[in-house]
Design an enzyme around this catalytic site. Structure first.
Site, short mmCIF file in Angstrom:
data_model
loop_
_atom_site.label_atom_id
_atom_site.label_comp_id
_atom_site.label_asym_id
_atom_site.label_seq_id
_atom_site.Cartn_x
_atom_site.Cartn_y
_atom_site.Cartn_z
N SER A 68 0.85 -1.07 0.03
CA SER A 68 0.17 -0.02 -0.01
C SER A 68 1.29 1.35 -0.14
O SER A 68 1.57 1.35 -0.74
CB SER A 68 -1.17 -0.04 1.12
OG SER A 68 -2.25 0.38 1.33
N ASP A 282 -3.53 6.44 -3.15
CA ASP A 282 -1.87 5.99 -2.59
C ASP A 282 -1.53 4.14 -3.07
O ASP A 282 -2.09 4.01 -4.44
CB ASP A 282 -2.32 4.96 -1.09
CG ASP A 282 -2.98 3.71 -1.29
OD1 ASP A 282 -4.65 3.66 -2.48
OD2 ASP A 282 -2.57 3.09 0.09
N ASP A 284 -2.09 0.95 -3.79
CA ASP A 284 -2.36 0.04 -4.12
C ASP A 284 -3.36 0.78 -4.81
O ASP A 284 -4.72 0.31 -4.52
CB ASP A 284 -2.19 -1.60 -3.31
CG ASP A 284 -3.11 -0.96 -2.49
OD1 ASP A 284 -2.74 0.34 -1.87
OD2 ASP A 284 -3.39 -1.89 -1.50
N ASP A 286 -6.31 2.09 -3.22
CA ASP A 286 -7.77 1.69 -2.48
C ASP A 286 -7.99 2.89 -1.96
O ASP A 286 -9.08 2.57 -0.12
CB ASP A 286 -7.88 0.79 -1.48
CG ASP A 286 -6.70 0.16 -0.60
OD1 ASP A 286 -5.52 1.19 -0.40
OD2 ASP A 286 -6.25 -0.75 -0.11
N GLU A 376 -12.76 5.41 6.44
CA GLU A 376 -11.58 6.29 7.40
C GLU A 376 -11.38 7.97 7.13
O GLU A 376 -11.78 7.87 5.10
CB GLU A 376 -10.34 5.73 7.25
CG GLU A 376 -10.90 3.65 8.03
CD GLU A 376 -9.48 3.15 8.05
OE1 GLU A 376 -9.50 2.61 9.80
OE2 GLU A 376 -8.52 3.00 7.44
N ALA A 377 -11.03 8.18 8.16
CA ALA A 377 -10.23 9.46 7.17
C ALA A 377 -9.23 9.90 6.55
O ALA A 377 -9.35 10.79 6.39
CB ALA A 377 -9.92 10.10 9.03
N ASN A 378 -8.42 9.18 6.43
CA ASN A 378 -7.73 8.32 6.10
C ASN A 378 -7.85 8.12 4.17
O ASN A 378 -7.02 8.12 3.19
CB ASN A 378 -6.44 7.94 6.38
CG ASN A 378 -6.80 5.99 5.90
OD1 ASN A 378 -7.66 5.63 5.62
ND2 ASN A 378 -6.13 5.78 7.43
N SER A 498 -0.81 1.81 17.44
CA SER A 498 -1.02 1.41 16.15
C SER A 498 -1.05 -0.73 16.20
O SER A 498 -0.74 -1.12 16.56
CB SER A 498 0.21 1.68 15.40
OG SER A 498 -0.15 1.24 14.44
N ARG A 505 0.04 5.39 18.41
CA ARG A 505 -0.58 6.86 18.61
C ARG A 505 -1.45 7.70 18.95
O ARG A 505 -2.20 7.72 20.01
CB ARG A 505 -1.29 6.37 16.92
CG ARG A 505 -0.52 6.29 15.75
CD ARG A 505 -1.40 5.75 14.56
NE ARG A 505 -1.16 4.98 13.50
CZ ARG A 505 -0.01 4.62 12.85
NH1 ARG A 505 0.87 6.20 12.93
NH2 ARG A 505 0.12 3.68 12.09
C1 LIG Z 1 -4.54 6.60 11.71
C2 LIG Z 1 -4.11 5.59 10.57
O1 LIG Z 1 -5.29 6.27 9.87
N1 LIG Z 1 -4.35 4.78 10.47
C3 LIG Z 1 -4.47 3.59 9.57
C4 LIG Z 1 -3.66 2.41 9.93
O2 LIG Z 1 -3.49 1.39 11.15
P1 LIG Z 1 -3.57 1.69 12.75
O3 LIG Z 1 -3.60 0.81 13.61
O4 LIG Z 1 -3.00 2.89 12.99
O5 LIG Z 1 -1.76 1.29 12.47
O6 LIG Z 1 -3.29 1.22 8.80
C5 LIG Z 1 -4.54 0.35 8.56
C6 LIG Z 1 -4.28 -0.27 7.31
O7 LIG Z 1 -3.67 -0.30 6.60
C7 LIG Z 1 -5.08 1.48 8.76
O8 LIG Z 1 -6.40 1.61 8.28
C8 LIG Z 1 -5.93 2.71 10.23
O9 LIG Z 1 -6.40 3.86 9.33
MG LIG Z 2 -3.73 1.19 0.29
#
Ligand SMILES: CC(=O)N[C@H]1[C@@H](OP(=O)(O)O)O[C@H](CO)[C@@H](O)[C@@H]1O
Ligand SMILES: [Mg+2]
EC number: 5.4.2.3
Length: 543
Positions: A68, A282, A284, A286, A376-378, A498, A505
């Site tokens: 990704s 990104d 890949d 998605d 997701e916000a991202n 995370s 985080r």
């Molecule tokens: C704050 C943040 O953006 N966290 C991301 C990240 O997860 P973490 O568990 O925060 O590392 O990677 C995940 C998989 O890609 C995604 O689902 C998630 O939104």
């Molecule tokens: Mg991806």
């Protein structure tokens, strides 16, 4: 009774020895680490995917090789279940167990144990479809995967170099082929046709939107976007930037959706004219981030929360205009990272649920609604329509709103977040509503926020509750976080480990940028100190 091909499994497994110093873990994003260390994992995933297929009566299982948004030397692998969804979580532990067997003998024993524990009938044929992104380690990892598939005599189909969402689409279409639930033609061409046809119908009769600039993160999204061009004709133009698949190290480097979200700024390779809109994929394809420049040329980000708001509001409008609002309820799923302003705006209009981070949680929660909108916000997300809702929509009395709703369903990739499909969805809605970026952005105003990583010795010491919004461990840390948050009017902050990186985080938002930063760095400092961080290594921005 069919037996395991023990000799072949063991001999081939010997060709893919497990590095003794690495402990692999199937996490939120599957297995993900430095690509060159993953050979044994891919071989074993081949075997695992075949077993999963046998367990599910020979349904086709997907395997996607990608890391990704991670840097180019990383790689990873994820399994896709028959309806195009993420691997069922109870199998994540099986994946981890197989990946960590120290040698070929232990690996075969672990396979045997899994077969017995989950009562797999080995006589059932196994079917797997796989794909990879553009990473340089991809071809070798695919070779290891194929070796695993051949060792257990699975049938397989190579979907080539393609995006994660296309692979999910293929899994679903292969498994629903010729049934009443058919999701489309089980080829990339079927995918391109289905989405582009629906998109073109939504744009028909509207003024042609200005060309959309797409930052492809120098990844596989560039290939797919290029292929889409041929299907869109002149009804919609796209200009690709960061579409370089040849320069080593270019993938995700200072570009792409993650860069934009984390840095809250434009990739340095992009300049926007006042009023211009653009988006980033990104590695890949998605995830999707939108942004635009206002009339003074200033950058504004339109993230997953903004996409949720636009999409959910439009679907609600269509459902209502079709006279289906009594039968079809639209709900929204977010995580704790959703901007507080978006949650406030949406909750005043719709049911909103908060779930733990990770698409599988959002996806499952979305299945509980007639129409579940999640991002997701991202920028990772999609919309799910329940079979009953789709049935109602397809049999209801025709109207313009209903036709639009049907086309919206077809432009969406319901199997998983899909950056290009989501971009078409957004563009279709903006065209339908005659919205520019400014009007879209004005639905609510984001609270300034900051996300900080804290390196701790043991992130597993951090345990959360309430959809990760509160810490239960280490004891009494939450009370101290609360105390800091209380100093800021409208402030919010939470701490969680995370699932994909070895960090904790910290997220904070507040009324002003300065306050959001101050709160985030105060909480980060608190976490660092409480977790026994070395004072000499303490990041200087921590307060
Ligand atoms: C704050 C943040 O953006 N966290 C991301 C990240 O997860 P973490 O568990 O925060 O590392 O990677 C995940 C998989 O890609 C995604 O689902 C998630 O939104
Ligand atoms: Mg991806």
């Amino acid at each position: 009774m069919t037996m395991l091909p023990v000799k072949d499994l063991q001999e081939r497994s010997d060709r893919h020895p497990k590095p003794s110093d690495i402990k692999f873990q199937y996490g939120t994003a599957g297995f993900r680490t430095l690509g060159k260390t993953l050979d044994s994992v891919l071989f074993r995933v081949g075997v695992l995917a075949a077993l999963r297929s046998k367990k599910l009566d020979g349904k086709t299982i997907g395997v996607m090789v990608t890391a990704s948004h991670n840097p180019e030397p990383d790689n990873g692998v994820k399994l896709v279940d028959p309806r195009g969804e993420m691997l069922e979580s109870s199998w994540e532990a099986h994946a981890t167990a197989l990946a960590n067997a120290p040698n070929s003998v232990a690996f075969v024993a672990a396979v045997d144990e899994l077969v017995k524990a989950t009562k797999i009938d080995l006589s059932i044929p196994a079917r797997v479809v796989y794909a990879r992104d553009t990473r340089p380690t991809g071809p070798q990892l695919i070779a290891a995967l194929k070796d695993g598939l051949e060792a257990i005599k699975a049938e397989y189909r190579d979907a080539g170099v393609t995006t994660t969402p296309v692979l999910h689409y293929l899994v679903r279409t292969i498994n629903t082929k010729g049934t009443k639930d058919s999701y489309g033609k089980d080829t990339e061409e079927g995918y391109l046709t289905k989405l582009s046809d629906a998109f073109k119908k939504l744009l028909a009769g509207k003024p042609t939107p200005p060309p959309l600039l797409i930052d492809c993160a120098n990844g596989v999204g560039a290939l797919m976007a290029e292929r889409f061009k041929g299907y869109l004709g002149d009804i919609f133009n796209i200009n690709l930037v960061n579409a370089d698949l040849h320069t080593p190290g270019a993938l995700n480097n200072s570009c792409g959706a993650d860069f934009v979200k984390v840095n809250q700024k434009l990739p340095p390779s992009i300049t926007l004219q006042p009023g211009q809109r653009a988006c980033s994929l990104d590695g890949d394809a998605d995830r999707l981030m939108y942004y635009y420049a206002d009339e003074r040329g200033q950058f504004h980000m339109l993230d997953g929360d903004k996409i949720t708001t636009l999409v959910a509001s439009y679907i609600v409008e269509l459902v209502k205009a079709s006279g289906l609002d009594e039968q079809i309820k639209v709900g929204v799923i977010q995580t704790a990272y959703a901007n507080g302003s978006s949650t406030k705006y949406l909750s005043e209009r719709l049911p909103v649920k908060c779930v733990p981070t990770g698409v599988k949680h959002l996806h499952h929660a979305a299945e509980q609604y007639d129409v579940g909108v999640y991002f997701e916000a991202n920028g990772h997300g999609t919309v799910l329509f329940s079979p009953a809702a789709q049935e109602l929509i397809s049999s209801h009395k025709p109207s313009t709103a209903l036709t639009n709703l049907k086309n919206i369903i077809d432009v969406i990739n319901q199997t998983v977040g899909d950056a290009l499909s989501d971009a078409f969805l957004v563009e279709a809605i903006l065209a339908q509503k005659s919205f520019s970026g400014v009007e879209w952005d004005s639905l609510y105003c984001d609270l300034p926020n900051r996300l900080v990583k804290v390196v701790v010795s043991d992130r597993n010491a951090f345990k959360t509750e309430d959809a990760e919004r509160r810490l239960v461990s280490p004891p009494s840390l939450q009370a101290k976080v609360d105390e800091l948050v209380r100093k800021y009017e409208g402030g919010r902050s939470f701490v969680r480990p995370s699932g994909t990186e070895d960090v904790v985080r910290v997220y904070a938002e507040a009324a002003t940028r300065a306050e959001a930063d101050e709160l985030a760095f105060s909480v980060a400092g608190l976490v660092y100190d409480e977790a026994g961080g070395d004072p000499s290594q303490r990041p200087k921005e921590f307060l």
